[in-house]
Design a protein around this motif. Structure first.
Motif, PDB file in Angstrom:
ATOM      1  N   TYR A   6       0.864  -1.180   0.000  1.00 30.47           N
ATOM      2  CA  TYR A   6       0.000   0.000   0.000  1.00 30.47           C
ATOM      3  C   TYR A   6       0.899   1.228   0.000  1.00 30.47           C
ATOM      4  N   PRO A   7       0.673   2.182  -0.898  1.00 35.06           N
ATOM      5  CA  PRO A   7       1.576   3.334  -0.974  1.00 35.06           C
ATOM      6  C   PRO A   7       1.574   4.165   0.302  1.00 35.06           C
ATOM      7  N   ARG A   8       2.722   4.719   0.622  1.00 33.54           N
ATOM      8  CA  ARG A   8       2.863   5.553   1.813  1.00 33.54           C
ATOM      9  C   ARG A   8       2.117   6.860   1.629  1.00 33.54           C
ATOM     10  N   TYR A   9       1.473   7.275   2.677  1.00 30.25           N
ATOM     11  CA  TYR A   9       0.748   8.544   2.669  1.00 30.25           C
ATOM     12  C   TYR A   9       1.734   9.665   2.963  1.00 30.25           C
ATOM     13  N   GLU A  10       1.789  10.628   2.089  1.00 32.18           N
ATOM     14  CA  GLU A  10       2.751  11.721   2.236  1.00 32.18           C
ATOM     15  C   GLU A  10       2.225  12.846   3.109  1.00 32.18           C
ATOM     16  N   ARG A  54      -9.017  20.672   5.987  1.00 30.79           N
ATOM     17  CA  ARG A  54      -8.656  19.722   4.936  1.00 30.79           C
ATOM     18  C   ARG A  54      -7.540  18.790   5.387  1.00 30.79           C
ATOM     19  N   SER A  55      -6.587  19.326   6.126  1.00 29.63           N
ATOM     20  CA  SER A  55      -5.481  18.503   6.618  1.00 29.63           C
ATOM     21  C   SER A  55      -5.979  17.430   7.570  1.00 29.63           C
ATOM     22  N   SER A  56      -6.824  17.801   8.517  1.00 28.95           N
ATOM     23  CA  SER A  56      -7.343  16.813   9.463  1.00 28.95           C
ATOM     24  C   SER A  56      -8.253  15.810   8.764  1.00 28.95           C
ATOM     25  N   LEU A  57      -9.023  16.270   7.785  1.00 28.40           N
ATOM     26  CA  LEU A  57      -9.885  15.361   7.035  1.00 28.40           C
ATOM     27  C   LEU A  57      -9.054  14.380   6.214  1.00 28.40           C
ATOM     28  N   ALA A  58      -7.968  14.850   5.617  1.00 28.10           N
ATOM     29  CA  ALA A  58      -7.110  13.971   4.829  1.00 28.10           C
ATOM     30  C   ALA A  58      -6.492  12.885   5.708  1.00 28.10           C
ATOM     31  N   ASP A  59      -6.072  13.252   6.919  1.00 20.60           N
ATOM     32  CA  ASP A  59      -5.516  12.259   7.838  1.00 20.60           C
ATOM     33  C   ASP A  59      -6.565  11.234   8.244  1.00 20.60           C
ATOM     34  N   THR A  60      -7.775  11.685   8.503  1.00 19.11           N
ATOM     35  CA  THR A  60      -8.857  10.785   8.893  1.00 19.11           C
ATOM     36  C   THR A  60      -9.211   9.825   7.762  1.00 19.11           C
ATOM     37  N   VAL A  61      -9.304  10.355   6.554  1.00 16.15           N
ATOM     38  CA  VAL A  61      -9.647   9.518   5.397  1.00 16.15           C
ATOM     39  C   VAL A  61      -8.560   8.474   5.164  1.00 16.15           C
ATOM     40  N   GLU A  62      -7.306   8.869   5.289  1.00 17.08           N
ATOM     41  CA  GLU A  62      -6.210   7.918   5.097  1.00 17.08           C
ATOM     42  C   GLU A  62      -6.248   6.815   6.153  1.00 17.08           C
ATOM     43  N   MET A  63      -6.520   7.166   7.388  1.00 19.18           N
ATOM     44  CA  MET A  63      -6.597   6.179   8.451  1.00 19.18           C
ATOM     45  C   MET A  63      -7.750   5.197   8.200  1.00 19.18           C
ATOM     46  N   GLU A  64      -8.900   5.721   7.781  1.00 18.80           N
ATOM     47  CA  GLU A  64     -10.042   4.854   7.490  1.00 18.80           C
ATOM     48  C   GLU A  64      -9.758   3.949   6.290  1.00 18.80           C
ATOM     49  N   ARG A  65      -9.070   4.470   5.290  1.00 16.82           N
ATOM     50  CA  ARG A  65      -8.734   3.674   4.109  1.00 16.82           C
ATOM     51  C   ARG A  65      -7.787   2.531   4.483  1.00 16.82           C
ATOM     52  N   ARG A  66      -6.807   2.818   5.319  1.00 16.59           N
ATOM     53  CA  ARG A  66      -5.873   1.773   5.739  1.00 16.59           C
ATOM     54  C   ARG A  66      -6.586   0.701   6.566  1.00 16.59           C
ATOM     55  N   LYS A  67      -7.536   1.105   7.412  1.00 17.01           N
ATOM     56  CA  LYS A  67      -8.326   0.133   8.172  1.00 17.01           C
ATOM     57  C   LYS A  67      -9.145  -0.755   7.238  1.00 17.01           C
ATOM     58  N   VAL A  69      -8.510  -1.508   4.037  1.00 13.07           N
ATOM     59  CA  VAL A  69      -7.619  -2.423   3.316  1.00 13.07           C
ATOM     60  C   VAL A  69      -7.185  -3.564   4.234  1.00 13.07           C
ATOM     61  N   ALA A  70      -6.822  -3.243   5.483  1.00 12.26           N
ATOM     62  CA  ALA A  70      -6.384  -4.269   6.430  1.00 12.26           C
ATOM     63  C   ALA A  70      -7.511  -5.254   6.730  1.00 12.26           C
ATOM     64  N   LYS A  71      -8.739  -4.748   6.854  1.00 10.96           N
ATOM     65  CA  LYS A  71      -9.885  -5.622   7.131  1.00 10.96           C
ATOM     66  C   LYS A  71     -10.065  -6.643   6.017  1.00 10.96           C
ATOM     67  N   TRP A  72      -9.976  -6.201   4.775  1.00 11.31           N
ATOM     68  CA  TRP A  72     -10.187  -7.121   3.665  1.00 11.31           C
ATOM     69  C   TRP A  72      -9.023  -8.077   3.479  1.00 11.31           C
ATOM     70  N   TRP A  73      -7.809  -7.675   3.879  1.00 12.48           N
ATOM     71  CA  TRP A  73      -6.702  -8.630   3.875  1.00 12.48           C
ATOM     72  C   TRP A  73      -6.949  -9.715   4.917  1.00 12.48           C
ATOM     73  N   ARG A  74      -7.474  -9.355   6.073  1.00 10.31           N
ATOM     74  CA  ARG A  74      -7.781 -10.360   7.095  1.00 10.31           C
ATOM     75  C   ARG A  74      -8.841 -11.336   6.582  1.00 10.31           C
ATOM     76  N   VAL A  75      -9.857 -10.810   5.888  1.00 11.05           N
ATOM     77  CA  VAL A  75     -10.899 -11.676   5.324  1.00 11.05           C
ATOM     78  C   VAL A  75     -10.299 -12.603   4.261  1.00 11.05           C
ATOM     79  N   ALA A  76      -9.445 -12.058   3.412  1.00 11.69           N
ATOM     80  CA  ALA A  76      -8.840 -12.863   2.343  1.00 11.69           C
ATOM     81  C   ALA A  76      -7.951 -13.962   2.919  1.00 11.69           C
ATOM     82  N   ARG A  77      -7.160 -13.619   3.927  1.00 13.33           N
ATOM     83  CA  ARG A  77      -6.291 -14.633   4.538  1.00 13.33           C
ATOM     84  C   ARG A  77      -7.114 -15.710   5.243  1.00 13.33           C
ATOM     85  N   ALA A  78      -8.191 -15.307   5.909  1.00  9.82           N
ATOM     86  CA  ALA A  78      -9.054 -16.299   6.558  1.00  9.82           C
ATOM     87  C   ALA A  78      -9.680 -17.230   5.525  1.00  9.82           C
TER      88      ALA A  78
END
Length: 119
Positions: A6-10, A54-67, A69-78
Motif C-alpha cells: 500500500y503506498p505511503r501517505y505523504e 482539509r489537513s485533518s480530514l485527509a488524515d482521517t480519510v487515510e486512516m479509514e482507508r488503511r483500516k 484495506v487491512a480488514k479485507w486482507w484479514r478476510v482474504a487470509r481467513a
C-alpha cells in the motif's frame, strides 16, 4: 505470500495553488449573490481554517482507508487458510502466476474460484 504494498501517505500539502483556489471559490460564492455578499463573506471561514480542516480530514480519510484495506486482507487470509490443502495449493500456484494487482480482492477471487471448481 506476495502482495502489492500500500503506498505511503505523504500527508496533506498546503500549497499556494490550493490557497488561491479557496479564495477563488469564496469570491465566486460572494459574486453569485451580490446583494448578500456581506453576509456570505461574514460566514466564510479563513483560508487557514479551511486548510486546517482539509489537513485533518485527509488524515482521517487515510486512516479509514488503511483500516478498510487491512480488514479485507484479514478476510482474504481467513478465506485462504480455510481452504483444504489441495485447493490451497491451486490458489498458491495461480497466485504466483497472477499478473494483475496483488491485493486482497484478487486473492479472494482466486479462493472463490478454487471453491467453485471443487463443487
Amino acid at each position: 505470500m506476495m502482495f502489492d504494498r500500500y503506498p505511503r501517505y505523504e500527508g496533506f500539502r498546503d500549497t499556494p495553488r490550493k490557497r488561491s483556489a479557496v479564495l477563488r471559490k469564496q469570491r465566486s460564492e460572494r459574486e453569485s449573490l451580490p446583494l448578500f455578499a456581506d453576509q456570505i463573506a461574514a460566514l466564510q471561514p479563513s483560508v487557514d481554517e479551511v486548510m486546517a480542516k482539509r489537513s485533518s480530514l485527509a488524515d482521517t480519510v487515510e486512516m479509514e482507508r488503511r483500516k478498510f484495506v487491512a480488514k479485507w486482507w484479514r478476510v482474504a487470509r481467513a478465506s485462504f487458510y480455510g481452504l483444504p490443502s489441495d485447493q490451497k495449493a491451486k490458489v498458491i500456484t495461480r497466485w504466483r502466476r497472477w499478473w494483475g494487482p496483488r491485493n486482497s480482492s484478487c486473492l479472494l477471487y482466486l479462493c472463490a474460484q478454487a471453491k467453485a471448481e471443487q463443487l
